[in-house]
Design a protein around this motif. Structure first.
Motif, PDB file in Angstrom:
ATOM      1  N   LEU A 121       0.851  -1.199   0.000  1.00  0.00           N
ATOM      2  CA  LEU A 121       0.000   0.000   0.000  1.00  0.00           C
ATOM      3  C   LEU A 121       0.877   1.235   0.000  1.00  0.00           C
ATOM      4  N   ARG A 122       0.588   2.184  -0.896  1.00  0.00           N
ATOM      5  CA  ARG A 122       1.360   3.422  -0.986  1.00  0.00           C
ATOM      6  C   ARG A 122       0.645   4.600  -0.341  1.00  0.00           C
ATOM      7  N   SER A 123      -0.637   4.753  -0.619  1.00  0.00           N
ATOM      8  CA  SER A 123      -1.351   5.926  -0.107  1.00  0.00           C
ATOM      9  C   SER A 123      -2.852   5.667  -0.120  1.00  0.00           C
ATOM     10  N   PHE A 124      -3.560   6.565   0.572  1.00  0.00           N
ATOM     11  CA  PHE A 124      -5.024   6.539   0.491  1.00  0.00           C
ATOM     12  C   PHE A 124      -5.529   7.969   0.662  1.00  0.00           C
ATOM     13  N   SER A 125      -6.687   8.233   0.077  1.00  0.00           N
ATOM     14  CA  SER A 125      -7.290   9.560   0.183  1.00  0.00           C
ATOM     15  C   SER A 125      -8.796   9.433  -0.059  1.00  0.00           C
ATOM     16  N   PRO A 126      -9.558  10.320   0.603  1.00  0.00           N
ATOM     17  CA  PRO A 126      -9.149  11.320   1.595  1.00  0.00           C
ATOM     18  C   PRO A 126      -8.791  10.665   2.920  1.00  0.00           C
ATOM     19  N   LYS A 127      -8.320  11.474   3.844  1.00  0.00           N
ATOM     20  CA  LYS A 127      -7.927  10.955   5.152  1.00  0.00           C
ATOM     21  C   LYS A 127      -9.069  10.990   6.156  1.00  0.00           C
ATOM     22  N   VAL A 171      -9.996   5.957  -1.867  1.00  0.00           N
ATOM     23  CA  VAL A 171      -9.170   5.343  -2.903  1.00  0.00           C
ATOM     24  C   VAL A 171      -7.851   4.928  -2.277  1.00  0.00           C
ATOM     25  N   ILE A 172      -7.558   3.632  -2.351  1.00  0.00           N
ATOM     26  CA  ILE A 172      -6.317   3.085  -1.783  1.00  0.00           C
ATOM     27  C   ILE A 172      -5.438   2.653  -2.947  1.00  0.00           C
ATOM     28  N   LYS A 173      -4.233   3.178  -2.993  1.00  0.00           N
ATOM     29  CA  LYS A 173      -3.301   2.855  -4.078  1.00  0.00           C
ATOM     30  C   LYS A 173      -2.186   1.973  -3.550  1.00  0.00           C
ATOM     31  N   GLY A 174      -1.803   0.990  -4.379  1.00  0.00           N
ATOM     32  CA  GLY A 174      -0.748   0.077  -3.978  1.00  0.00           C
ATOM     33  C   GLY A 174      -0.438  -0.902  -5.094  1.00  0.00           C
ATOM     34  N   GLU A 175      -0.055  -2.129  -4.723  1.00  0.00           N
ATOM     35  CA  GLU A 175       0.313  -3.152  -5.690  1.00  0.00           C
ATOM     36  C   GLU A 175      -0.302  -4.492  -5.287  1.00  0.00           C
ATOM     37  N   ASN A 176      -0.532  -5.303  -6.314  1.00  0.00           N
ATOM     38  CA  ASN A 176      -0.898  -6.712  -6.126  1.00  0.00           C
ATOM     39  C   ASN A 176      -2.224  -6.910  -5.384  1.00  0.00           C
ATOM     40  N   PHE A 177      -3.191  -6.068  -5.707  1.00  0.00           N
ATOM     41  CA  PHE A 177      -4.523  -6.259  -5.144  1.00  0.00           C
ATOM     42  C   PHE A 177      -5.310  -7.319  -5.914  1.00  0.00           C
ATOM     43  N   GLY A 178      -4.853  -7.662  -7.101  1.00  0.00           N
ATOM     44  CA  GLY A 178      -5.594  -8.605  -7.931  1.00  0.00           C
ATOM     45  C   GLY A 178      -6.668  -7.894  -8.726  1.00  0.00           C
ATOM     46  N   GLY A 217     -12.303  -2.966  12.652  1.00  0.00           N
ATOM     47  CA  GLY A 217     -13.069  -4.206  12.738  1.00  0.00           C
ATOM     48  C   GLY A 217     -14.374  -4.202  11.980  1.00  0.00           C
ATOM     49  N   VAL A 218     -14.744  -3.083  11.365  1.00  0.00           N
ATOM     50  CA  VAL A 218     -15.988  -2.988  10.596  1.00  0.00           C
ATOM     51  C   VAL A 218     -15.658  -3.175   9.114  1.00  0.00           C
ATOM     52  N   SER A 219     -16.380  -4.100   8.463  1.00  0.00           N
ATOM     53  CA  SER A 219     -16.115  -4.395   7.055  1.00  0.00           C
ATOM     54  C   SER A 219     -16.461  -3.207   6.168  1.00  0.00           C
ATOM     55  N   LEU A 220     -15.578  -2.951   5.183  1.00  0.00           N
ATOM     56  CA  LEU A 220     -15.806  -1.878   4.213  1.00  0.00           C
ATOM     57  C   LEU A 220     -16.218  -2.501   2.881  1.00  0.00           C
ATOM     58  N   PRO A 221     -17.332  -2.083   2.295  1.00  0.00           N
ATOM     59  CA  PRO A 221     -17.701  -2.594   0.971  1.00  0.00           C
ATOM     60  C   PRO A 221     -16.657  -2.181  -0.069  1.00  0.00           C
ATOM     61  N   VAL A 222     -16.195  -3.164  -0.862  1.00  0.00           N
ATOM     62  CA  VAL A 222     -15.238  -2.886  -1.927  1.00  0.00           C
ATOM     63  C   VAL A 222     -16.012  -2.567  -3.188  1.00  0.00           C
ATOM     64  N   ALA A 223     -15.863  -1.342  -3.695  1.00  0.00           N
ATOM     65  CA  ALA A 223     -16.615  -0.899  -4.869  1.00  0.00           C
ATOM     66  C   ALA A 223     -15.937  -1.285  -6.165  1.00  0.00           C
ATOM     67  N   ALA A 224     -14.600  -1.276  -6.198  1.00  0.00           N
ATOM     68  CA  ALA A 224     -13.860  -1.596  -7.424  1.00  0.00           C
ATOM     69  C   ALA A 224     -12.462  -2.038  -7.037  1.00  0.00           C
ATOM     70  N   VAL A 225     -11.858  -2.851  -7.908  1.00  0.00           N
ATOM     71  CA  VAL A 225     -10.516  -3.331  -7.634  1.00  0.00           C
ATOM     72  C   VAL A 225      -9.755  -3.506  -8.938  1.00  0.00           C
ATOM     73  N   SER A 226      -8.504  -3.104  -8.910  1.00  0.00           N
ATOM     74  CA  SER A 226      -7.563  -3.423  -9.974  1.00  0.00           C
ATOM     75  C   SER A 226      -6.282  -3.834  -9.276  1.00  0.00           C
ATOM     76  N   ASN A 227      -5.306  -4.214 -10.037  1.00  0.00           N
ATOM     77  CA  ASN A 227      -4.091  -4.707  -9.401  1.00  0.00           C
ATOM     78  C   ASN A 227      -3.372  -3.617  -8.611  1.00  0.00           C
ATOM     79  N   THR A 228      -3.658  -2.339  -8.915  1.00  0.00           N
ATOM     80  CA  THR A 228      -2.948  -1.237  -8.255  1.00  0.00           C
ATOM     81  C   THR A 228      -3.855  -0.286  -7.477  1.00  0.00           C
ATOM     82  N   LEU A 285      -7.696   0.174  -5.088  1.00  0.00           N
ATOM     83  CA  LEU A 285      -8.953  -0.264  -4.472  1.00  0.00           C
ATOM     84  C   LEU A 285      -9.822   0.956  -4.213  1.00  0.00           C
ATOM     85  N   ARG A 286     -11.126   0.742  -4.326  1.00  0.00           N
ATOM     86  CA  ARG A 286     -12.083   1.780  -3.940  1.00  0.00           C
ATOM     87  C   ARG A 286     -13.054   1.163  -2.939  1.00  0.00           C
ATOM     88  N   VAL A 287     -13.076   1.761  -1.733  1.00  0.00           N
ATOM     89  CA  VAL A 287     -13.951   1.261  -0.678  1.00  0.00           C
ATOM     90  C   VAL A 287     -14.834   2.393  -0.184  1.00  0.00           C
TER      91      VAL A 287
END
Length: 624
Positions: free
Chosen positions: A335-341, A350-357, A369-380, A382-384
Motif C-alpha cells: 500500500l502506498r497511499s489513500f485519500s481522503p484521510k 481510494v487506496i493505491k498500492g500493488e498486487n490487489f488482484g 473491525g468494521v467491514s468496508l464494501p469494496v466498490a472496485a478493484v484493480s491490481n494497483t 482499491l475503492r472502498v
C-alpha cells in the motif's frame, strides 16, 4: 305385350307367415321370397291368390319386412348383383402398395385384375376390396369380376417406380468430437430431410441439410466410433465403408491449484488433450508455460516468472484452442497511499498500492473491525466506502491467499452532528441547558450553539453532550448546534424561555401558624409539582419549613402560614425557572382564654315559721 307376373307378396299359409319384398332388403330376403314363390308355382290355387290379375301394385319403399323363413326343400339358384366401382384409394403408389377399391355389391369369390393380371384379394366386404400392387406392375385400371358381372374403375392407378437405392462414397472429416458437423457424400439421397435417416451404431444423428448427393449431420453427445448408415424412405439403405472416429471433446474441467506464486506446477484437468508433451502448447497471458507432462485428460504446466493473473490458453495440435478458468498468480499486496484521510459515512476512499488482484470477491477491507464494501478493484487500486457504523481507525486490506496490509494513518470517520434531546425544556435566562446528541467536536470554538438565533455560551462539550448558559436576551425557539466543517443540527422541539418568578406581596403580612397565607407575584406557573414554597427563619442553619401549596396560579399562591417566633424569608422556587423570596414575620399565637370555674352557691334552707308570739318584748335572735 305380354305382362310377366311380378311377385312382391306371398300370402301366409298354415305353416309360414306372409312374405313381402321391399326396397333396400338384402339379397337373402329376395332369395327367400323367390323360394316361396317357387313353392306357390307348384300349387296353382295358391298362386292364383298370390298374383292378382291387373296392374302391378305399388312398390313400398322403406317398409321393413320380417326376416324370411328358412325353406327346406329343393335348392334354388343364387341371385348375384353386378359389382360397382366408385373409386380407388390411393390413386398412385409403388409396387407393394395396398389399394382399397371402394364401391358396392362386392362379395367373396370376386376376382380383381390389374393390367390383365389377377391379384390376390386381401380382404373383402360388400363395399370394399383390398389388394396389393405387384412388383413389375404398370399403371392401369382395376377390374372386379364376379357371378353378377364385372366392373372397371374409372380412375387409373399410377404405378410409381421406386427410386434407386442410396450410396455413400465418403464423408469428411474422418474424426471429430460431439457437436462436429459431418458431410456425407453419395447419391440417391432425398431432398426431403425427413425422408433421410442417418444413424451410427443405432444412434440417430440429426440431419441439418439434404441434397440428392450430400447430407450434413451433427455428431451428438454419447456417440461412439462407427460407420454411417443412410436409410432413404422407399429407396433403401447404404452404409459407409470407413469408420468415423469420435474424439473426446476438448474440454477444461478445472485447475489444481487455482492460485499460486511463480513456479507453481498446475494440473490442467479435462479431456481431448494430445498425449504427447509436444502436442500441447500452453500460455498464461503472453508468457509461454513449460509443459511438464501430458495425457489425454491432463496437462501439467509451470507458472512462468513475471506472469500475471489470467487464464491458461491451451492449443492442442490439430484441434481448436481452449481457455481455462482464471489462475490467480499471487504476489504480496503493498500500500502506498489513500485519500481522503477523513470523511462522513458514505465517503469513497481510494487506496493505491500493488498486487490487489482483479477480483472483488478475493479482496476484503475493514476499519476498526468494521467491514468496508469494496466498490472496485484493480491490481494497483482499491475503492472502498465507509459504512454508517464505522468509526475512526486504521484501514486494513486483505487479499485472499496473498496476505494483508494496513494504512499507516487512521481514517477519521466524521459523524454528522445531531441533537437528540435537551433538558430542561423550560428555563429562565441565566439557567443552563444540557444538550445530548452526537458529532460534537471538543476543540475550542469548534462547536457553537444558538438559542432561537441568539448565541449561547458553551460551558462544556463532549462528543455526545454539551452544556450551555441561557442568555438574558434568549427567547423561545430551537436549539441549533454548529460543528465546524461538519454541518449543523437543530433540536426537534423548542426550548421554552420563561421569566423568573417574583413576589410582589404577602397577605396578611403576619399570620398565626396554619392560617391561609396569600403570596402574590408573577411567573409562578400553573404546575403545582414544579413549585416549592418554604420559610427559613434561621439563616445560620438554613433549615426551612416546606409549606403545602393549597392553590396555584401564575400570579398567586396560597399556603398555610409557617410557625416561628422571629422574622425570616418566605421563598418561592419554580423548578427549572428560578427562585424568589421576601421577608415574613410570623404572628405570635394568641394566649389561651381562661374558662370561668363554677363556684358552688349555698342553697337557702327553709326556716320554719314560728307560731304567733304574743305581744311583748321581741324574742332573742338565733345565729346558726
Amino acid at each position: 305385350m305380354t305382362h310377366v307376373p311380378r311377385i312382391r307378396t306371398v300370402p301366409a299359409t298354415a305353416d309360414r307367415p306372409a312374405l313381402s319384398l321391399s326396397k333396400g332388403q338384402p339379397p337373402a330376403a329376395a332369395l327367400g321370397l323367390l323360394a316361396a314363390a317357387l313353392t306357390l308355382l307348384a300349387a296353382p290355387s295358391a298362386l292364383a291368390q298370390a298374383v292378382p290379375i291387373g296392374p302391378p301394385p305399388p312398390v313400398v319403399i322403406g317398409q321393413q319386412a320380417p326376416p324370411p323363413p328358412v325353406i327346406v326343400g329343393t335348392p334354388v339358384s343364387e341371385v348375384h348383383t353386378r359389382p360397382v366401382i366408385e373409386r380407388i384409394e390411393p390413386a398412385s403408389g409403388q409396387p407393394g402398395t395396398t389399394v382399397t377399391i371402394v364401391g358396392r355389391n362386392f362379395e367373396a369369390g370376386n376376382q380383381v385384375f390389374f393390367g390383365g393380371a389377377s391379384l390376390p384379394v386381401q380382404s373383402v366386404v360388400p363395399t370394399r376390396i383390398s389388394v396389393i400392387v405387384p412388383e413389375g406392375a404398370r399403371s392401369g385400371r382395376f377390374t372386379v369380376q364376379g357371378p353378377g358381372g364385372s366392373a372397371e374403375s374409372s380412375q387409373t392407378f399410377n404405378v410409381v417406380q421406386p427410386p434407386p437405392p442410396p450410396t455413400i462414397t465418403g464423408f469428411a472429416p474422418l474424426a471429430g468430437e460431439p457437436g462436429t458437423d459431418i458431410a456425407i457424400e453419395g447419391s440417391g439421397f432425398s431432398l426431403r430431410i425427413y425422408e433421410d435417416r442417418v444413424s451410427m451404431n443405432g444412434l440417430v444423428l440429426p440431419v441439418r441439410t439434404a441434397s440428392t448427393t450430400r447430407l450434413t449431420v451433427t455428431i451428438p453427445e454419447g456417440a461412439a466410433d462407427g460407420t454411417f448408415v443412410v436409410d432413404v424412405a422407399g429407396a433403401g439403405a447404404a452404409q459407409s465403408a470407413a469408420i468415423f472416429d469420435v474424439l473426446a471433446p476438448l474440454r477444461i474441467d478445472r485447475l489444481d491449484p487455482p492460485v499460486g506464486p511463480v513456479g507453481t506446477q498446475v494440473r490442467i484437468l479435462g479431456s481431448g488433450f494430445n498425449p504427447s508433451i509436444d502436442g500441447n502448447t500452453v500460455k498464461l497471458g503472453d508468457k509461454r508455460c513449460t509443459v511438464r507432462a501430458a495425457s489425454p485428460t491432463e496437462i501439467v504446466v509451470e507458472v512462468p516468472s513475471r506472469a500475471q493473473t489470467g487464464a491458461f490458453r491451451v492449443n492442442v495440435v490439430g484441434r481448436a484452442e481452449i481457455a481455462t478458468p482464471e489462475f490467480r498468480v499471487v504476489y504480496a499486496p503493498s500500500l502506498r497511499s489513500f485519500s481522503p484521510k477523513a470523511g462522513f459515512p458514505g465517503t469513497e476512499v481510494v487506496i493505491k498500492g500493488e498486487n490487489f488482484g482483479t477480483s472483488i470477491a478475493l479482496v476484503q477491507a475493514s476499519i476498526s473491525g468494521v467491514s468496508l464494501p469494496v466498490a472496485a478493484v484493480s491490481n494497483t487500486e482499491l475503492r472502498v466506502r465507509i459504512p454508517d457504523n464505522a468509526g475512526t481507525g486504521i484501514i486494513q486490506v486483505t487479499v485472499a491467499d496473498a496476505g494483508s496490509v494496513a494504512t499507516p494513518e487512521v481514517f477519521d470517520v466524521w459523524v454528522a452532528p445531531a441533537v437528540t434531546s435537551f433538558s430542561p425544556s423550560r428555563v429562565a435566562p441565566g439557567a443552563t441547558v444540557t444538550v445530548t446528541g452526537r458529532g460534537f467536536l471538543t476543540g475550542r470554538n469548534q462547536t457553537t450553539v444558538t438559542l432561537n438565533g441568539v448565541s449561547a455560551t458553551v460551558q462544556s462539550v463532549a462528543e455526545n453532550q454539551l452544556v450551555v448558559s441561557v442568555p438574558a436576551s434568549a427567547t423561545t425557539g430551537r436549539i441549533v448546534v454548529s460543528v465546524r466543517g461538519r454541518g449543523e443540527a437543530s433540536s426537534a422541539a423548542d426550548l421554552t424561555i420563561v421569566q423568573p418568578p417574583r413576589i410582589t406581596s404577602v397577605s396578611p403580612r403576619s399570620a398565626p401558624p396554619g392560617e391561609a397565607l396569600t403570596i402574590t407575584g408573577q411567573n409562578f406557573g400553573t404546575v403545582v409539582a414544579d413549585v416549592t414554597v418554604s420559610y427559613v427563619d434561621d439563616p445560620a442553619t438554613g433549615a426551612a419549613q416546606t409549606l403545602s401549596v393549597l392553590s396555584l396560579s401564575s400570579t398567586q399562591i396560597i399556603v398555610p402560614a409557617p410557625t416561628g417566633s422571629r422574622s425570616g424569608q418566605l421563598r418561592v422556587n419554580v423548578r427549572n425557572v428560578g427562585e424568589t423570596s421576601t421577608s415574613y414575620q410570623p404572628a405570635r399565637a394568641a394566649a389561651p382564654v381562661a374558662v370561668p370555674v363554677a363556684v358552688p352557691v349555698a342553697v337557702p334552707v327553709p326556716v320554719p315559721v314560728p307560731a304567733p308570739v304574743p305581744i311583748g318584748p321581741p324574742p332573742p335572735t338565733i345565729i346558726h
